[in-house]
Scaffold this motif. Structure first.
Motif, PDB file in Angstrom:
ATOM      1  N   ASN A   5      50.620  52.384  45.327  1.00 23.79           N
ATOM      2  CA  ASN A   5      51.544  53.491  45.564  1.00 23.79           C
ATOM      3  C   ASN A   5      51.590  54.498  44.414  1.00 23.79           C
ATOM      4  O   ASN A   5      52.661  54.942  44.002  1.00 23.79           O
ATOM      5  N   TYR A  64      49.619  57.968  54.478  1.00 20.00           N
ATOM      6  CA  TYR A  64      50.227  56.664  54.731  1.00 20.00           C
ATOM      7  C   TYR A  64      51.132  56.169  53.606  1.00 20.00           C
ATOM      8  O   TYR A  64      52.059  55.402  53.851  1.00 20.00           O
ATOM      9  N   CYS A  65      50.879  56.561  52.370  1.00 17.21           N
ATOM     10  CA  CYS A  65      51.581  56.007  51.209  1.00 17.21           C
ATOM     11  C   CYS A  65      53.080  56.266  51.275  1.00 17.21           C
ATOM     12  O   CYS A  65      53.528  57.393  51.433  1.00 17.21           O
ATOM     13  N   LYS A  66      53.848  55.193  51.110  1.00 18.91           N
ATOM     14  CA  LYS A  66      55.293  55.313  51.212  1.00 18.91           C
ATOM     15  C   LYS A  66      55.956  55.714  49.901  1.00 18.91           C
ATOM     16  O   LYS A  66      57.168  55.870  49.847  1.00 18.91           O
ATOM     17  N   ASN A  69      57.005  61.622  49.696  1.00 21.64           N
ATOM     18  CA  ASN A  69      57.208  62.329  50.945  1.00 21.64           C
ATOM     19  C   ASN A  69      56.049  63.318  51.121  1.00 21.64           C
ATOM     20  O   ASN A  69      55.970  64.317  50.412  1.00 21.64           O
ATOM     21  N   ASN A  90      54.012  58.043  55.588  1.00 21.57           N
ATOM     22  CA  ASN A  90      54.757  57.424  54.478  1.00 21.57           C
ATOM     23  C   ASN A  90      55.386  56.084  54.834  1.00 21.57           C
ATOM     24  O   ASN A  90      56.494  55.773  54.420  1.00 21.57           O
ATOM     25  N   ARG A  91      54.660  55.243  55.560  1.00 20.51           N
ATOM     26  CA  ARG A  91      55.198  53.957  56.021  1.00 20.51           C
ATOM     27  C   ARG A  91      54.559  52.739  55.350  1.00 20.51           C
ATOM     28  O   ARG A  91      54.990  51.619  55.578  1.00 20.51           O
ATOM     29  N   TYR A  92      53.518  52.932  54.541  1.00 21.91           N
ATOM     30  CA  TYR A  92      52.747  51.777  54.078  1.00 21.91           C
ATOM     31  C   TYR A  92      52.525  51.791  52.568  1.00 21.91           C
ATOM     32  O   TYR A  92      52.491  52.839  51.927  1.00 21.91           O
ATOM     33  N   ASN A  93      52.344  50.593  52.022  1.00 19.01           N
ATOM     34  CA  ASN A  93      51.870  50.464  50.651  1.00 19.01           C
ATOM     35  C   ASN A  93      50.388  50.808  50.660  1.00 19.01           C
ATOM     36  O   ASN A  93      49.647  50.333  51.516  1.00 19.01           O
TER      37      ASN A  93
END
Length: 136
Positions: A5, A64-66, A69, A90-93
């Protein structure tokens, strides 16, 4: 954080978007997203040299990276008009490792890989997730 992240892919993709020439390939996200948590989740995208593999990888990581934003990067791209847009952003590590950079302190690939594994374990522990069981 070394690999988990980080803001690296966000910054790299932002730089790409700020370039004079950018071809929107954000619909790749629409093709990849349904594969998450399926048997087809392992994807190898091969292309000749200089055909955008790194740009696409940075785009996917930034999306994808949480940790950040990413709406500021993607709201004006084609993917924003798709119904899956909000489902995955923005839901995943995300783990980002650039294997093309060999640190000065390394004297062998074995040392290099051991350093990556050590740092990745530290990232996962700091994120309160169990470390990977990876052998070297």
């Amino acid at each position: 954080m070394y690999y988990l992240n980080t803001n690296t892919q966000f910054i790299l993709f932002q730089d790409t978007l700020n370039s004079h020439i950018y071809v929107d390939k954000s619909l790749l996200i629409k093709k990849i997203s349904p594969l998450i948590r399926t048997d087809g989740k392992y994807i190898c995208i091969t292309r000749p040299r200089r055909f955008g593999k790194t740009v696409n990888a940075n785009m996917l990581g930034a999306y994808y990276c949480k940790a950040h934003n990413s709406h500021v990067l993607f709201d004006h791209l084609t993917i924003a008009g798709e119904k899956i847009y909000e489902d995955y952003i923005n839901r995943y590590n995300v783990i980002h490792i650039d294997f093309s950079v060999f640190p000065d302190f390394c004297d062998s690939y074995d040392t290099y890989l051991k350093g990556i594994i050590k740092n990745l374990r530290e990232d996962l522990l700091a994120n309160h997730q169990p470390p990977l069981q990876v052998g070297v």
